[in-house]
Design an enzyme around this catalytic site. Structure first.
Site, PDB file in Angstrom:
ATOM      1  N   TYR A   1       0.791  -1.229   0.000  1.00  0.00           N
ATOM      2  CA  TYR A   1       0.000   0.000   0.000  1.00  0.00           C
ATOM      3  C   TYR A   1       0.827   1.285   0.000  1.00  0.00           C
ATOM      4  O   TYR A   1       0.263   2.366  -0.101  1.00  0.00           O
ATOM      5  CB  TYR A   1      -0.971  -0.005   1.188  1.00  0.00           C
ATOM      6  CG  TYR A   1      -1.904  -1.188   1.148  1.00  0.00           C
ATOM      7  CD1 TYR A   1      -2.858  -1.310   0.152  1.00  0.00           C
ATOM      8  CD2 TYR A   1      -1.796  -2.207   2.089  1.00  0.00           C
ATOM      9  CE1 TYR A   1      -3.707  -2.397   0.093  1.00  0.00           C
ATOM     10  CE2 TYR A   1      -2.652  -3.306   2.041  1.00  0.00           C
ATOM     11  CZ  TYR A   1      -3.599  -3.399   1.048  1.00  0.00           C
ATOM     12  OH  TYR A   1      -4.424  -4.488   0.994  1.00  0.00           O
TER      13      TYR A   1
ATOM     14  N   ASN B   1     -12.749   4.427  -2.016  1.00  0.00           N
ATOM     15  CA  ASN B   1     -11.885   3.268  -1.830  1.00  0.00           C
ATOM     16  C   ASN B   1     -12.566   2.447  -0.747  1.00  0.00           C
ATOM     17  O   ASN B   1     -12.423   2.740   0.440  1.00  0.00           O
ATOM     18  CB  ASN B   1     -10.476   3.670  -1.405  1.00  0.00           C
ATOM     19  CG  ASN B   1      -9.559   2.472  -1.246  1.00  0.00           C
ATOM     20  OD1 ASN B   1     -10.015   1.340  -1.159  1.00  0.00           O
ATOM     21  ND2 ASN B   1      -8.269   2.716  -1.196  1.00  0.00           N
TER      22      ASN B   1
ATOM     23  N   HIS C   1     -15.383  -6.108  -1.279  1.00  0.00           N
ATOM     24  CA  HIS C   1     -15.523  -7.533  -1.567  1.00  0.00           C
ATOM     25  C   HIS C   1     -16.665  -8.183  -0.803  1.00  0.00           C
ATOM     26  O   HIS C   1     -17.006  -9.336  -1.072  1.00  0.00           O
ATOM     27  CB  HIS C   1     -14.222  -8.270  -1.210  1.00  0.00           C
ATOM     28  CG  HIS C   1     -13.000  -7.565  -1.679  1.00  0.00           C
ATOM     29  ND1 HIS C   1     -12.706  -7.386  -3.022  1.00  0.00           N
ATOM     30  CD2 HIS C   1     -12.007  -6.961  -0.995  1.00  0.00           C
ATOM     31  CE1 HIS C   1     -11.576  -6.711  -3.117  1.00  0.00           C
ATOM     32  NE2 HIS C   1     -11.138  -6.442  -1.909  1.00  0.00           N
TER      33      HIS C   1
ATOM     34  N   ASP D   1     -25.834  -1.297  -2.509  1.00  0.00           N
ATOM     35  CA  ASP D   1     -27.206  -0.784  -2.592  1.00  0.00           C
ATOM     36  C   ASP D   1     -27.245   0.727  -2.383  1.00  0.00           C
ATOM     37  O   ASP D   1     -27.983   1.434  -3.077  1.00  0.00           O
ATOM     38  CB  ASP D   1     -28.098  -1.484  -1.570  1.00  0.00           C
ATOM     39  CG  ASP D   1     -28.413  -2.929  -1.947  1.00  0.00           C
ATOM     40  OD1 ASP D   1     -28.184  -3.310  -3.116  1.00  0.00           O
ATOM     41  OD2 ASP D   1     -28.876  -3.677  -1.069  1.00  0.00           O
TER      42      ASP D   1
ATOM     43  N   HIS E   1      -8.487   2.120  -5.827  1.00  0.00           N
ATOM     44  CA  HIS E   1      -7.704   1.169  -5.029  1.00  0.00           C
ATOM     45  C   HIS E   1      -6.229   1.509  -5.158  1.00  0.00           C
ATOM     46  O   HIS E   1      -5.751   1.828  -6.256  1.00  0.00           O
ATOM     47  CB  HIS E   1      -7.933  -0.265  -5.491  1.00  0.00           C
ATOM     48  CG  HIS E   1      -9.335  -0.733  -5.308  1.00  0.00           C
ATOM     49  ND1 HIS E   1      -9.817  -1.151  -4.094  1.00  0.00           N
ATOM     50  CD2 HIS E   1     -10.361  -0.816  -6.187  1.00  0.00           C
ATOM     51  CE1 HIS E   1     -11.097  -1.481  -4.235  1.00  0.00           C
ATOM     52  NE2 HIS E   1     -11.454  -1.281  -5.496  1.00  0.00           N
ATOM     53  N   LEU E   2      -5.517   1.414  -4.057  1.00  0.00           N
ATOM     54  CA  LEU E   2      -4.077   1.659  -4.055  1.00  0.00           C
ATOM     55  C   LEU E   2      -3.334   0.602  -4.849  1.00  0.00           C
ATOM     56  O   LEU E   2      -2.459   0.904  -5.654  1.00  0.00           O
ATOM     57  CB  LEU E   2      -3.560   1.689  -2.613  1.00  0.00           C
ATOM     58  CG  LEU E   2      -4.150   2.796  -1.738  1.00  0.00           C
ATOM     59  CD1 LEU E   2      -3.958   2.477  -0.271  1.00  0.00           C
ATOM     60  CD2 LEU E   2      -3.517   4.115  -2.091  1.00  0.00           C
ATOM     61  N   SER E   3      -3.671  -0.651  -4.599  1.00  0.00           N
ATOM     62  CA  SER E   3      -3.043  -1.764  -5.310  1.00  0.00           C
ATOM     63  C   SER E   3      -3.925  -2.141  -6.498  1.00  0.00           C
ATOM     64  O   SER E   3      -4.998  -1.574  -6.696  1.00  0.00           O
ATOM     65  CB  SER E   3      -2.863  -2.961  -4.370  1.00  0.00           C
ATOM     66  OG  SER E   3      -4.122  -3.493  -3.992  1.00  0.00           O
TER      67      SER E   3
ATOM     68  N   ARG F   1      -9.974 -10.861  -3.938  1.00  0.00           N
ATOM     69  CA  ARG F   1      -9.903  -9.406  -4.137  1.00  0.00           C
ATOM     70  C   ARG F   1     -10.219  -9.000  -5.584  1.00  0.00           C
ATOM     71  O   ARG F   1     -10.303  -7.824  -5.884  1.00  0.00           O
ATOM     72  CB  ARG F   1      -8.514  -8.892  -3.776  1.00  0.00           C
ATOM     73  CG  ARG F   1      -8.171  -9.023  -2.322  1.00  0.00           C
ATOM     74  CD  ARG F   1      -6.851  -8.334  -2.027  1.00  0.00           C
ATOM     75  NE  ARG F   1      -6.302  -8.735  -0.755  1.00  0.00           N
ATOM     76  CZ  ARG F   1      -6.615  -8.183   0.413  1.00  0.00           C
ATOM     77  NH1 ARG F   1      -7.476  -7.191   0.453  1.00  0.00           N
ATOM     78  NH2 ARG F   1      -6.063  -8.606   1.524  1.00  0.00           N
TER      79      ARG F   1
END
Length: 145
Positions: free
Chosen positions: A24, A75, A81, A88, A101-103, A112
């Protein structure tokens, strides 16, 4: 003046810079906030930047964004997940949603590689470390120009 872009971060991102820096990065969430605020200012925009480890609080903020925001950058971290409730809430928005997302989740563990958030998102920015947030803010601003 236009409405702010909401930037919401999910669980464990308060420990950014400490938690698994090899994945990260070493920048803190405060570093990310400062970079996003600078990028937004350069684009003539403002931000509401928040983080929570609590699913219900994130959902409350998404619901708030329905009226208060011009776009949403999110994020969702681990909730991406797992949280149908977050999906909703996102589906009720009529503003652009940029998932961040960082990664690169597609290059990580199998669980993931799918996020519920993607089902509601206008677009996705991932894999650029802390810079993913800045790119997502830029995308959100462009979608509301």
């Amino acid at each position: 003046m236009s409405k702010p872009i909401y930037v919401l971060s999910g669980p464990n991102l308060n420990l950014l810079g400490v938690r698994e820096p090899e994945i990260y990065g070493k920048q803190t969430l405060d570093d990310v906030r400062a970079a996003c605020e600078a990028r937004a200012a350069a684009l003539g925009r403002t931000l509401v930047f928040r983080q929570s480890n609590h699913e219900g609080e994130l959902i409350d903020w998404v619901q708030e964004a329905r009226e208060a925001a011009s776009a949403l950058v999110i994020n969702p971290a681990g909730y991406g997940h797992t949280s149908v409730a977050l999906l909703d809430a996102l589906k009720m928005l009529a503003i652009p949603i940029v998932e961040c997302h960082l990664s690169n989740p597609a290059a990580r563990e199998e669980f993931r590689r799918h996020t519920y958030v993607s089902l509601a998102a206008t677009g996705l920015v991932s894999g650029f470390g802390a810079r993913s947030y800045e790119l997502a803010v830029e995308a959100a601003a462009g979608l509301t120009a």
